[in-house]
Structure formats: C-alpha cells, structure tokens
Design an enzyme around this catalytic site. Sequence first.
Site, PDB file in Angstrom:
ATOM      1  N   TYR A 196     -12.055   2.288 -23.809  1.00 56.04           N
ATOM      2  CA  TYR A 196     -13.255   3.284 -24.077  1.00 56.04           C
ATOM      3  C   TYR A 196     -12.921   4.694 -23.822  1.00 56.04           C
ATOM      4  O   TYR A 196     -12.691   5.508 -24.740  1.00 56.04           O
ATOM      5  CB  TYR A 196     -14.573   2.569 -23.648  1.00 56.04           C
ATOM      6  CG  TYR A 196     -15.682   3.822 -23.715  1.00 56.04           C
ATOM      7  CD1 TYR A 196     -15.938   4.810 -22.533  1.00 56.04           C
ATOM      8  CD2 TYR A 196     -16.227   4.144 -25.067  1.00 56.04           C
ATOM      9  CE1 TYR A 196     -16.719   5.847 -22.485  1.00 56.04           C
ATOM     10  CE2 TYR A 196     -17.160   5.297 -25.325  1.00 56.04           C
ATOM     11  CZ  TYR A 196     -17.425   5.970 -24.040  1.00 56.04           C
ATOM     12  OH  TYR A 196     -18.124   7.207 -23.970  1.00 56.04           O
ATOM     13  N   LYS A 202     -11.701   8.225 -26.250  1.00 58.50           N
ATOM     14  CA  LYS A 202     -12.236   9.515 -26.439  1.00 58.50           C
ATOM     15  C   LYS A 202     -11.162  10.544 -26.086  1.00 58.50           C
ATOM     16  O   LYS A 202     -10.968  11.575 -26.868  1.00 58.50           O
ATOM     17  CB  LYS A 202     -13.302   9.647 -25.132  1.00 58.50           C
ATOM     18  CG  LYS A 202     -14.532   8.593 -25.512  1.00 58.50           C
ATOM     19  CD  LYS A 202     -15.058   9.247 -26.866  1.00 58.50           C
ATOM     20  CE  LYS A 202     -16.581   8.365 -27.067  1.00 58.50           C
ATOM     21  NZ  LYS A 202     -17.102   8.706 -28.601  1.00 58.50           N
ATOM     22  N   SER A 255     -16.899  12.431 -23.796  1.00 58.96           N
ATOM     23  CA  SER A 255     -17.353  11.846 -22.653  1.00 58.96           C
ATOM     24  C   SER A 255     -16.577  12.547 -21.408  1.00 58.96           C
ATOM     25  O   SER A 255     -15.325  12.839 -21.395  1.00 58.96           O
ATOM     26  CB  SER A 255     -17.369  10.239 -22.672  1.00 58.96           C
ATOM     27  OG  SER A 255     -17.722   9.897 -21.312  1.00 58.96           O
TER      28      SER A 255
HETATM   29  C1  WQD Z   1     -24.248   5.410 -13.160  1.00 55.25           C
HETATM   30  C2  WQD Z   1     -24.106   5.149 -11.575  1.00 55.25           C
HETATM   31  C3  WQD Z   1     -22.951   3.031 -11.136  1.00 55.25           C
HETATM   32  C4  WQD Z   1     -25.876   0.319 -12.862  1.00 55.25           C
HETATM   33  C5  WQD Z   1     -20.793   5.365 -18.141  1.00 55.25           C
HETATM   34  C6  WQD Z   1     -19.681   5.610 -18.997  1.00 55.25           C
HETATM   35  C7  WQD Z   1     -19.847   6.960 -19.702  1.00 55.25           C
HETATM   36  C8  WQD Z   1     -21.393   7.373 -20.316  1.00 55.25           C
HETATM   37  C9  WQD Z   1     -22.335   6.807 -19.503  1.00 55.25           C
HETATM   38  C10 WQD Z   1     -20.891   6.580 -22.759  1.00 55.25           C
HETATM   39  C11 WQD Z   1     -22.793   4.596 -11.166  1.00 55.25           C
HETATM   40  C12 WQD Z   1     -24.382   2.817 -10.769  1.00 55.25           C
HETATM   41  C13 WQD Z   1     -25.240   1.555 -12.414  1.00 55.25           C
HETATM   42  C14 WQD Z   1     -26.614  -0.508 -12.001  1.00 55.25           C
HETATM   43  C15 WQD Z   1     -25.743   0.768 -10.099  1.00 55.25           C
HETATM   44  N1  WQD Z   1     -21.085   6.378 -21.456  1.00 55.25           N
HETATM   45  N2  WQD Z   1     -25.114   1.541 -11.178  1.00 55.25           N
HETATM   46  N3  WQD Z   1     -26.328  -0.441 -10.665  1.00 55.25           N
HETATM   47  O1  WQD Z   1     -20.535   4.476 -15.311  1.00 55.25           O
HETATM   48  O2  WQD Z   1     -21.403   6.991 -14.982  1.00 55.25           O
HETATM   49  O3  WQD Z   1     -21.021   6.194 -17.100  1.00 55.25           O
HETATM   50  O4  WQD Z   1     -22.247   5.593 -18.797  1.00 55.25           O
HETATM   51  O5  WQD Z   1     -20.448   7.661 -23.074  1.00 55.25           O
HETATM   52  O6  WQD Z   1     -18.782   7.259 -20.708  1.00 55.25           O
HETATM   53  O7  WQD Z   1     -18.512   5.570 -18.201  1.00 55.25           O
HETATM   54  O8  WQD Z   1     -22.863   5.153 -15.879  1.00 55.25           O
HETATM   55  O9  WQD Z   1     -25.175   4.487 -15.892  1.00 55.25           O
HETATM   56  O10 WQD Z   1     -23.476   2.783 -15.905  1.00 55.25           O
HETATM   57  O11 WQD Z   1     -23.449   4.218 -14.016  1.00 55.25           O
HETATM   58  O12 WQD Z   1     -25.723   1.095  -9.083  1.00 55.25           O
HETATM   59  O13 WQD Z   1     -27.098  -1.640 -12.284  1.00 55.25           O
HETATM   60  O14 WQD Z   1     -25.017   4.058 -11.441  1.00 55.25           O
HETATM   61  O15 WQD Z   1     -22.376   2.270 -10.200  1.00 55.25           O
HETATM   62  O16 WQD Z   1     -22.646   4.958  -9.898  1.00 55.25           O
HETATM   63  P1  WQD Z   1     -21.368   5.614 -15.908  1.00 55.25           P
HETATM   64  P2  WQD Z   1     -23.869   4.220 -15.418  1.00 55.25           P
END
Ligand code: WQD
Length: 352
Positions: free
Chosen positions: A154, A158, A129
């Site tokens: 997590y 990785k 990741s």
């Molecule tokens: C994306 C953006 C949030 C939800 C994570 C893991 C990564 C991978 C993918 C496993 C961010 C914003 C989110 C919401 C929001 N997982 N957001 N409101 O955190 O980039 O990555 O998931 O492999 O390892 O770290 O993904 O989709 O949670 O967030 O504003 O209700 O959307 O702040 O900027 P993230 P995400």
Amino acid sequence: MDDKNKVLVTGGAGYIGSHTVVELVAAGYTPVIIDNYSNAEPSVLKGIEKIAGTPIKFYEGDCNDVSYVENLLRTEKNIQGIIHFAAYKAVGESVLEPVKYYENNIGSLLVLLKLMKKYNIPDIVFSSSCTVYGQPDQLPVTEKTPKKPAESPYGNTKQVCEEILEDTVNSYFQNKNEQHNLKAIALRYFNPVGAHPSSLIGELPLGVPNNLVPFITQTAVGLREKIVVFGDNYNTPDGTCIRDYIHVVDLAKAHVKALEYLSNQEKAQFFDTFNIGTGGGNTVLEVIKTFEKVSDQKLNYEIGPRREGDVEQIYANVEKSNTVLGWQAILGLEESLRDSWAWQLALKKANE
Ligand code: WQD
C-alpha cells in the site's frame, strides 16, 4: 454553480472524499463524484447533499475503466481539475494481496493521466500518505525528509504514484514539440480522524476497523469487546506509538487550498508535495485518555504485543503547507474524538 470550477472527485463517496466534496461546494466548486462503492455506501451521498444543500453529480464507476471515465469526461465538459482519492488503503490487506493494490492504485492514476492529456485537464491533487517516509530519522518530518522503502505494498503504491506524477510532469516540460499542461500536488496525509460536526458523514470502516479511532468508538459503543494497544515498550513518553492525528474536515480543506494553488500556478508543468498534519503528535494512550474525557466513557483496553510494520513515531512539520498553501489545521484531538464519537452514536441510532 458555473462550470468554471468543475472538479472530478474520484472516491468522493469515501471517508476523506465525502468531507472534501462538502468543502468544495462551500468554496464555490462544482464537484462531480466517481466512486465504485468498494469502500463506501450509497447513503453517504445523501449525507453530503444534506450538508451541502445542493444535489451532487454522481457516477457509479471504476477509475480503472478507461471507457467509463472517458464517457464521463465527454458528458461532464469543462472539468478543470481532479482530486484522486480512489484507492485501496488497508495496509495489512495490501501485504496479502499486492497485485490487487498495484493494479488498482497505480492503474487508476495511469487512466486519469492519459485522459487528462487527451481532454486537456491541467490540475490534479493526489491523495498520498506519510507512509512514504517509513520510520523517519528526523522528527518532525518535512517534505524533504528522505523517503524510506515502503513498509507495505500500500505504502509503495503511494510512493510509485508520486514518482509517476513527477516523471509525467517532467516529460511534458522537456517535450517542447508537444506541450501539455500538467500541474500536480501530492498531499501526504498523516492520520485522518474525526467526522463532520453535523454527524451526517464520517468514517465507515467495512468490517473490523484497521485504524485506532474507529476501533475506539466501536469499543465504546459496544460493537467490540475491548481495544488492544499494540505495544507499550516503544521509546516514547508512555511507551506507545506517536502519530499526528488530523481532523478530516481540516484535511478536506487542504484539498481546496491545493486546487486553488494549482489554478493560480503560472508554470504549465508543476509538481510538489505537502505534509498535511497538525504538526504535533499524540501517543495511543493519550488518544484513549482524551477519548474517555470527551465521551465520558470508560474504555476497555489492554496492552498487547506490537503490530508488525508499525513505525514508533511520526508527525509532520507543516511549515510548507502553512506558508505555501496558506493552510493549517485548526481542530485538535479533542474536537476530532468528540466528532468521531458523535458520529458513532449517530450510526448506532440510525441502525436501531
Ligand atoms: C495508529 C496507532 C497502532 C489500532 C495507517 C496507514 C496510513 C493511513 C492511516 C491510509 C498505531 C495503534 C491501532 C488498534 C492500536 N491510512 N493501534 N490498537 O498505522 O498510523 O496509519 O492508517 O492512508 O497510511 O499506515 O494508523 O490508526 O492503524 O494506528 O494500538 O486496535 O494506533 O499501533 O500506533 P497508522 P492506525
């Protein structure tokens, strides 16, 4: 299909695993799934088989159970390679339950490596990741961008798993008395989104989604009242975080390319990492606006406080994957969100 291309897919009933199994069949491989359904549902197998047009061998089991995995390898002879997806992946949960994450995510890889040595299975593709980069100082990130201390247990699993792979490959290379072949690729995913265009498989978040896109589609279909944008005071064009959203079908195809690359690799011991993203980034508000456009649905969202642990922006330099693996993303954000929405509507219809 002949056994020449037999591949064990751990976590193959999961979101990325299921889409990868579909692409493996399309590329002439014989995938064998092991999955304990901790983050998947039995219905996924039906969807995979419907798309693939062929039955898929499936074992319900845990990759940490060495005797179970060993029996599988004794039964399924001539496995050439492993794609290792099986892992817990909720960043927030990993902070609350680090031991569960270290035991499962690292333990399962150790079981596989021991059995790969015993049964002379040379190739492994590991699901890594972009979290290994933390908040990078340079953008877009290349595979040489220094890794930062993980922001969560997590993310640390990785990083540690990548180090275990590299150390094991090096140990086999250096030990001239006991030659073992081990060729490993770690694919560093950016943000997987979307669903298969057939709407027969897609993301099945258990409970309240952690990730942005499933939260968007569940809000749009009425399962959630609204979506909160976690902060709009970042140093980005519209103040919201930037991510590299990659369609899960493009991501799945990268695993086939990685297997092909390993099977053609002359070196008996090999380890390398590859960024798997689109090479571009979108802000949260751009994702929301794009979703509203492709779905013709107005989204109920509000701006809220930042989420602990979020990096401001990260997106991939994908030159190495393009030139060395011969892979590149071809689907964009609109296709991803259109397919995610179609999948959400298919789920709604199935539950009516
Ligand atoms: C994306 C953006 C949030 C939800 C994570 C893991 C990564 C991978 C993918 C496993 C961010 C914003 C989110 C919401 C929001 N997982 N957001 N409101 O955190 O980039 O990555 O998931 O492999 O390892 O770290 O993904 O989709 O949670 O967030 O504003 O209700 O959307 O702040 O900027 P993230 P995400």
